[in-house]
Design a protein around this motif. Structure first.
Motif, PDB file in Angstrom:
ATOM      1  N   UNK A 210       0.790  -1.221   0.000  1.00  0.00           N
ATOM      2  CA  UNK A 210       0.000   0.000   0.000  1.00  0.00           C
ATOM      3  C   UNK A 210       0.817   1.261   0.000  1.00  0.00           C
ATOM      4  N   UNK A 211       0.807   1.975   1.113  1.00  0.00           N
ATOM      5  CA  UNK A 211       1.384   3.317   1.135  1.00  0.00           C
ATOM      6  C   UNK A 211       2.906   3.305   1.308  1.00  0.00           C
ATOM      7  N   UNK A 212       3.595   2.760   0.342  1.00  0.00           N
ATOM      8  CA  UNK A 212       5.066   2.755   0.350  1.00  0.00           C
ATOM      9  C   UNK A 212       5.527   3.429  -0.940  1.00  0.00           C
ATOM     10  N   UNK A 213       6.444   4.346  -0.827  1.00  0.00           N
ATOM     11  CA  UNK A 213       6.965   5.000  -2.030  1.00  0.00           C
ATOM     12  C   UNK A 213       8.341   4.409  -2.356  1.00  0.00           C
ATOM     13  N   UNK A 214       8.566   4.201  -3.628  1.00  0.00           N
ATOM     14  CA  UNK A 214       9.804   3.540  -4.037  1.00  0.00           C
ATOM     15  C   UNK A 214      10.601   4.421  -5.002  1.00  0.00           C
ATOM     16  N   UNK A 215      11.786   4.811  -4.569  1.00  0.00           N
ATOM     17  CA  UNK A 215      12.689   5.578  -5.429  1.00  0.00           C
ATOM     18  C   UNK A 215      13.772   4.605  -5.897  1.00  0.00           C
ATOM     19  N   UNK A 216      13.958   4.514  -7.190  1.00  0.00           N
ATOM     20  CA  UNK A 216      14.959   3.586  -7.725  1.00  0.00           C
ATOM     21  C   UNK A 216      16.049   4.368  -8.440  1.00  0.00           C
ATOM     22  N   UNK A 217      17.269   3.898  -8.304  1.00  0.00           N
ATOM     23  CA  UNK A 217      18.390   4.439  -9.080  1.00  0.00           C
ATOM     24  C   UNK A 217      19.199   3.251  -9.604  1.00  0.00           C
ATOM     25  N   UNK A 218      20.169   3.522 -10.454  1.00  0.00           N
ATOM     26  CA  UNK A 218      20.998   2.426 -10.961  1.00  0.00           C
ATOM     27  C   UNK A 218      22.464   2.786 -10.867  1.00  0.00           C
ATOM     28  N   UNK A 219      23.235   1.881 -10.316  1.00  0.00           N
ATOM     29  CA  UNK A 219      24.684   2.066 -10.321  1.00  0.00           C
ATOM     30  C   UNK A 219      25.297   1.241 -11.454  1.00  0.00           C
ATOM     31  N   UNK A 220      24.425   0.573 -12.213  1.00  0.00           N
ATOM     32  CA  UNK A 220      24.889  -0.179 -13.387  1.00  0.00           C
ATOM     33  C   UNK A 220      24.334   0.528 -14.619  1.00  0.00           C
ATOM     34  N   UNK A 221      25.146   0.590 -15.631  1.00  0.00           N
ATOM     35  CA  UNK A 221      24.772   1.341 -16.834  1.00  0.00           C
ATOM     36  C   UNK A 221      23.539   0.764 -17.531  1.00  0.00           C
ATOM     37  N   UNK A 222      23.362  -0.562 -17.395  1.00  0.00           N
ATOM     38  CA  UNK A 222      22.206  -1.197 -18.036  1.00  0.00           C
ATOM     39  C   UNK A 222      20.958  -1.153 -17.160  1.00  0.00           C
ATOM     40  N   UNK A 223      21.140  -0.667 -15.917  1.00  0.00           N
ATOM     41  CA  UNK A 223      20.057  -0.676 -14.932  1.00  0.00           C
ATOM     42  C   UNK A 223      18.725  -0.100 -15.407  1.00  0.00           C
ATOM     43  N   UNK A 224      18.710   1.145 -15.968  1.00  0.00           N
ATOM     44  CA  UNK A 224      17.417   1.724 -16.357  1.00  0.00           C
ATOM     45  C   UNK A 224      16.662   0.876 -17.387  1.00  0.00           C
TER      46      UNK A 224
END
Lengths: 282, 237
Positions: free
Chosen positions: A91-105
């Motif tokens: 439910x009320x959880x916000x998720x911020x994602x980043x990538x430290x790998x170039x292929x990540x996105x």
């Protein structure tokens, strides 16, 4: 001088690799066509991982490092998808994602297609976001921990972060209740311990390739990582989250291929000792 | 399904099959797939590299933060290594990069990788636990101490005579750890193979004509594995 005829032990020691790989291929494909249904017991690490997410209070913000490369996708993606299911189900959880790998996105986009966040009513920019690939592994972790807005001003598509409501009041490590990292690189999995856990004491869950688990276990034992799992344990997470996927499907295959591997080791040893005791090898 | 997705799936499946042919024998399809992968990966990295320069360097600099000009100058100076006379200048930006990297990791390395690990091992309980956990912890402590002892190279006599048993215990401990690592590596590899075969079987083979194409692709791959002089066709004159 005429060459000595090959004994049975010689033949067993020199089985052509084509036969070995052929057997491996059959062992992988057969359980995929005819599933056996081996039991999948839940390990303490996966249970602890699940409980940690389950205990997150409403309104928590989670940071995820989608830091694996294409080669690690088959192993790590099922786990990543299962965990996203859990986060979004809660439910009320916000998720911020980043990538430290170039292929990540790119791989994150693929995972989102598989996951379909809309089924939980989740909206990009409101409930979840990807702030892009940030170069220079540990420097990136340290910079993001200090200030996201000073590190990057756009998401992975180049849209300004200020346009997304999810980023309101979220700027540094202190704003995150949990850190999750999926990675194929030792620099990443250990780097988060150094740059986030040690500096900000952010609870940290790490999912790595199975081969990296032995390196990461001391951090778990020392309490620096709440739980270390391998992508191979995705089936267990899928069972807990009740969203069967690739992880469960792989359970039979993994068991069968390991039995085959043991059989290869036994055959190799029989050949070795057979040759030794028949006087062929000193 | 969109045409772009169909093409993507076909290409992914074909390259997967071609890459795995190396398990049986080297062939032209494997080489083609390998070279394409290396080229695509290099291209992808260049695009992302340029994108990073624009996002994290050029954009803030043009927005007025002139500190980024220093970073740009340092970046350009890296290329002096290709100059026969001024190659030494490239050591300056390189030393900045190395210095920042080491500085960032060193500030917490002592805490996270030495002190925390030593405290964790020192706090391990042996008594007052169930027999198996107690034994396991005891074994852990013995192997940690023995392994640390194993790497004392300053005093060769420390490994001779009856003290050699400590090094032996350390060796067994390390071998067990390497074995565990190797077993996990095998697990990782099998998982990766499963992932790709699952993709081929459940994403590609369900597409129209894929089932028809599979035997053709496999036959061509097998043919490519046969050495040129042994191929039934074309005959060498």
């Amino acid at each position: 001088m005429a060459a000595q005829p090959k004994t049975i032990w010689d033949r067993l020691e020199d089985i052509p690799r084509e036969i070995l790989y052929g057997l491996l291929l059959i062992t992988i494909i057969l359980p995929m066509i005819y599933p056996i249904g081996f039991p999948v017991p839940i390990s303490a690490e996966v249970q602890r991982w699940y409980n940690t997410i389950d205990a997150l209070p409403a309104g928590s913000v989670v940071m995820i490092d989608f830091g694996y490369s294409g080669g690690g996708e088959p192993e790590l993606a099922p786990m990543a998808v299962a965990v996203y299911h859990h986060l979004f189900k809660k439910g009320d959880i916000k998720v911020v994602t980043m990538s430290t790998s170039i292929e990540g996105p790119l791989l994150w986009e693929k995972a989102m297609l598989e996951l379909n966040p809309a089924q939980y009513g989740k909206q990009y920019g409101v409930d979840y976001i990807h702030i892009g690939y940030i170069a220079n592994v540990e420097a990136a972790m340290a910079a993001v921990g200090k200030s996201i807005s000073a590190t990057t001003t756009t998401d992975y598509k180049g849209t300004p972060l200020s346009q997304y409501s999810i980023m309101e009041g979220v700027d540094n490590a202190a704003d995150f209740a949990l850190l999750i990292c999926y990675t194929t690189g030792g620099d990443q999995s250990e780097g988060w311990v150094r740059q986030w856990y040690t500096t900000y004491q952010t609870p940290y869950l790490s999912c790595v390739l199975a081969m990296m688990v032995p390196t990461m276990l001391p951090y778990q034992k020392a309490g620096q990582i709440v739980s270390v799992t391998s992508g191979a344990q995705a089936g267990q997470m899928e069972l807990l989250v009740e969203v069967p996927g690739r992880g469960i499907k792989s359970a039979d295959v993994i068991t069968m291929t390991h039995l085959l591997c043991i059989a290869f080791v036994v055959v190799g040893n029989i050949a070795y000792f057979g040759k030794k005791f028949s006087g062929g090898k000193k | 399904m969109e045409l772009a997705s169909i093409i993507q799936i076909w290409l992914a499946a074909l390259f997967t099959i071609w890459i795995y042919t190396i398990a049986f024998r080297d062939d032209a399809f494997f080489k083609f797939a390998e070279h394409t992968f290396v080229g695509a990966a290099a291209g992808h990295s260049i695009v992302y590299g340029v994108d990073n320069i624009i996002r994290y360097g050029w954009a803030p600099m043009t927005a007025g933060n002139m500190m980024y000009a220093v970073v740009f100058i340092l970046g350009i100076l890296l290329y002096t290594r290709f100059h026969q006379t001024y190659f030494w200048v490239s050591r300056v930006p390189l030393s900045v990069v190395v210095g920042i990297g080491i500085g960032l990791s060193m500030r917490t390395t002592v805490t996270s990788e030495f002190i925390a690990q030593i405290i964790s091992t020192a706090q391990m309980k042996v008594l007052g636990l169930d027999a198996w956990t107690g034994f396991s912890n005891l074994l852990f402590i013995i192997i940690v101490l023995a392994t640390v002892y194993f790497f004392i190279f300053t005093f060769p006599k420390a490994h001779g005579g009856s003290l050699g048993i400590i090094s032996k215990v350390a060796r067994y401990g390390m071998m067990a750890a390497f074995g565990y690592s190797f077993a996990n590596t095998v697990l990782s590899r099998f998982n990766m193979i499963f992932g790709r075969i699952d993709y081929v079987m459940n994403t590609w083979l369900v597409l129209p004509y894929a089932m028809l194409a599979l035997p053709v692709i496999l036959l061509l791959a097998i043919y490519a594995m046969i050495p040129a002089e042994r191929r039934p066709w074309p005959k060498k004159s």
